[in-house]
Write a protein that holds these residues in place. Structure first.
Motif, PDB file in Angstrom:
ATOM      1  N   ALA A  65      -2.894  -6.442  -0.189  1.00 21.30           N
ATOM      2  CA  ALA A  65      -4.033  -5.519  -0.075  1.00 21.30           C
ATOM      3  C   ALA A  65      -4.891  -5.559  -1.340  1.00 21.30           C
ATOM      4  O   ALA A  65      -6.113  -5.637  -1.280  1.00 21.30           O
ATOM      5  CB  ALA A  65      -3.520  -4.102   0.183  1.00 21.30           C
ATOM      6  N   ALA A  66      -4.222  -5.525  -2.502  1.00 23.76           N
ATOM      7  CA  ALA A  66      -4.959  -5.538  -3.765  1.00 23.76           C
ATOM      8  C   ALA A  66      -5.696  -6.855  -3.958  1.00 23.76           C
ATOM      9  O   ALA A  66      -6.860  -6.883  -4.363  1.00 23.76           O
ATOM     10  CB  ALA A  66      -3.995  -5.300  -4.928  1.00 23.76           C
ATOM     11  N   VAL A  67      -5.025  -7.954  -3.622  1.00 25.50           N
ATOM     12  CA  VAL A  67      -5.614  -9.273  -3.815  1.00 25.50           C
ATOM     13  C   VAL A  67      -6.844  -9.480  -2.921  1.00 25.50           C
ATOM     14  O   VAL A  67      -7.815 -10.113  -3.311  1.00 25.50           O
ATOM     15  CB  VAL A  67      -4.554 -10.367  -3.538  1.00 25.50           C
ATOM     16  CG1 VAL A  67      -5.172 -11.756  -3.526  1.00 25.50           C
ATOM     17  CG2 VAL A  67      -3.468 -10.300  -4.606  1.00 25.50           C
ATOM     18  N   ILE A 114       0.848  -1.200   0.000  1.00 22.30           N
ATOM     19  CA  ILE A 114       0.000   0.000   0.000  1.00 22.30           C
ATOM     20  C   ILE A 114       0.878   1.244   0.000  1.00 22.30           C
ATOM     21  O   ILE A 114       1.880   1.298   0.709  1.00 22.30           O
ATOM     22  CB  ILE A 114      -0.909   0.046   1.250  1.00 22.30           C
ATOM     23  CG1 ILE A 114      -1.830  -1.169   1.288  1.00 22.30           C
ATOM     24  CG2 ILE A 114      -1.737   1.329   1.270  1.00 22.30           C
ATOM     25  CD1 ILE A 114      -2.724  -1.225   2.520  1.00 22.30           C
ATOM     26  N   GLY A 141      -2.452   4.196  -3.284  1.00 24.29           N
ATOM     27  CA  GLY A 141      -2.307   3.223  -4.350  1.00 24.29           C
ATOM     28  C   GLY A 141      -2.010   1.845  -3.787  1.00 24.29           C
ATOM     29  O   GLY A 141      -1.591   1.707  -2.647  1.00 24.29           O
ATOM     30  N   LEU A 142      -2.275   0.834  -4.606  1.00 20.19           N
ATOM     31  CA  LEU A 142      -2.052  -0.547  -4.189  1.00 20.19           C
ATOM     32  C   LEU A 142      -1.096  -1.212  -5.166  1.00 20.19           C
ATOM     33  O   LEU A 142      -1.211  -1.030  -6.373  1.00 20.19           O
ATOM     34  CB  LEU A 142      -3.378  -1.319  -4.182  1.00 20.19           C
ATOM     35  CG  LEU A 142      -4.485  -0.744  -3.291  1.00 20.19           C
ATOM     36  CD1 LEU A 142      -5.775  -1.516  -3.491  1.00 20.19           C
ATOM     37  CD2 LEU A 142      -4.079  -0.763  -1.839  1.00 20.19           C
ATOM     38  N   ARG A 200      -9.215  -0.317  -0.609  1.00 17.20           N
ATOM     39  CA  ARG A 200      -9.363   0.479  -1.824  1.00 17.20           C
ATOM     40  C   ARG A 200      -8.639   1.805  -1.685  1.00 17.20           C
ATOM     41  O   ARG A 200      -8.436   2.302  -0.583  1.00 17.20           O
ATOM     42  CB  ARG A 200     -10.847   0.760  -2.092  1.00 17.20           C
ATOM     43  CG  ARG A 200     -11.661  -0.505  -2.123  1.00 17.20           C
ATOM     44  CD  ARG A 200     -12.868  -0.389  -3.010  1.00 17.20           C
ATOM     45  NE  ARG A 200     -13.637  -1.631  -2.900  1.00 17.20           N
ATOM     46  CZ  ARG A 200     -14.940  -1.690  -2.688  1.00 17.20           C
ATOM     47  NH1 ARG A 200     -15.631  -0.573  -2.573  1.00 17.20           N
ATOM     48  NH2 ARG A 200     -15.546  -2.849  -2.601  1.00 17.20           N
ATOM     49  N   GLU A 201      -8.316   2.371  -2.836  1.00 11.87           N
ATOM     50  CA  GLU A 201      -7.748   3.713  -2.820  1.00 11.87           C
ATOM     51  C   GLU A 201      -8.741   4.663  -2.164  1.00 11.87           C
ATOM     52  O   GLU A 201      -9.947   4.490  -2.293  1.00 11.87           O
ATOM     53  CB  GLU A 201      -7.451   4.179  -4.245  1.00 11.87           C
ATOM     54  CG  GLU A 201      -6.165   3.567  -4.793  1.00 11.87           C
ATOM     55  CD  GLU A 201      -5.804   4.139  -6.154  1.00 11.87           C
ATOM     56  OE1 GLU A 201      -5.972   5.362  -6.337  1.00 11.87           O
ATOM     57  OE2 GLU A 201      -5.382   3.351  -7.014  1.00 11.87           O
ATOM     58  N   GLU A 254      -9.067  -7.433  -2.149  1.00 11.62           N
ATOM     59  CA  GLU A 254     -10.220  -6.682  -2.672  1.00 11.62           C
ATOM     60  C   GLU A 254     -11.029  -6.021  -1.568  1.00 11.62           C
ATOM     61  O   GLU A 254     -12.154  -5.595  -1.774  1.00 11.62           O
ATOM     62  CB  GLU A 254     -11.125  -7.592  -3.526  1.00 11.62           C
ATOM     63  CG  GLU A 254     -10.427  -8.047  -4.792  1.00 11.62           C
ATOM     64  CD  GLU A 254     -11.323  -8.867  -5.722  1.00 11.62           C
ATOM     65  OE1 GLU A 254     -12.507  -9.060  -5.371  1.00 11.62           O
ATOM     66  OE2 GLU A 254     -10.833  -9.300  -6.774  1.00 11.62           O
ATOM     67  N   PRO A 273       0.057  -3.953  -7.479  1.00  4.94           N
ATOM     68  CA  PRO A 273      -0.645  -5.041  -8.182  1.00  4.94           C
ATOM     69  C   PRO A 273      -0.148  -6.390  -7.663  1.00  4.94           C
ATOM     70  O   PRO A 273       1.043  -6.609  -7.533  1.00  4.94           O
ATOM     71  CB  PRO A 273      -0.224  -4.851  -9.649  1.00  4.94           C
ATOM     72  CG  PRO A 273       0.309  -3.459  -9.742  1.00  4.94           C
ATOM     73  CD  PRO A 273       0.814  -3.097  -8.379  1.00  4.94           C
TER      74      PRO A 273
END
Length: 146
Positions: free
Chosen positions: A41-43, A20, A34-35, A48-49, A45, A37
């Motif tokens: 954190a991104a995985v 993050i 931002g996350l 969020r930003e 879901e 990829p």
């Protein structure tokens, strides 16, 4: 159980995070910018930003310095960290609080760190070492004219 003696290993364990990038808001809270990829954190879901980070493992992080926050978030590979997030679903609405449990993983640098990494010169074309050693040969006195 009080802490046992840690084995003093020579190598430092690589600290892992959740991928993050943070910014700051006016109240001194960290806001997700931002996350990474493929990062935890991104995985998940669930992060969020623009979410506001209110706590890490139950510790409030309002007004912390960036380094302090980093210490809270970074940890050993596969260890667990719980982020307390606050999200406004729509402007003026009451923010929704949620707790997201993530497993730390090796994530590449995000944001500023990534930009710095990208700008570092790559050493693909090697200059031959001889050239580097040749700037000044000692000049001998010119030979005397006969």
């Amino acid at each position: 159980g009080s802490g046992g003696g840690d084995a003093a290993g020579g190598d430092v364990p690589q600290m892992c995070g959740v991928g993050i990038t943070f910014g700051r808001d006016k109240q001194g809270f960290f806001v997700i910018r931002g996350l990474a990829p493929g990062g935890p954190a991104a995985v998940s879901e669930e992060v969020r930003e623009k979410d506001t980070l209110v706590s890490v493992d139950g510790r409030s992080c309002q007004g912390l310095r960036y380094e302090e926050l980093t210490q809270l978030i970074l940890g050993l590979l596969d260890s667990q960290v719980v982020l307390g997030l606050q999200r406004r679903t729509q402007p003026g609405a009451t923010p929704v609080q949620s707790k997201v449990s993530l497993r730390r993983a090796r994530v590449g640098p995000v944001g500023r760190a990534a930009e710095k990494r990208a700008k570092a010169p790559s050493h693909k074309g090697r200059a031959s070492p001889v050239q580097a050693l040749q700037p000044l040969m000692e000049e001998k006195e010119p030979p005397a004219t006969p």
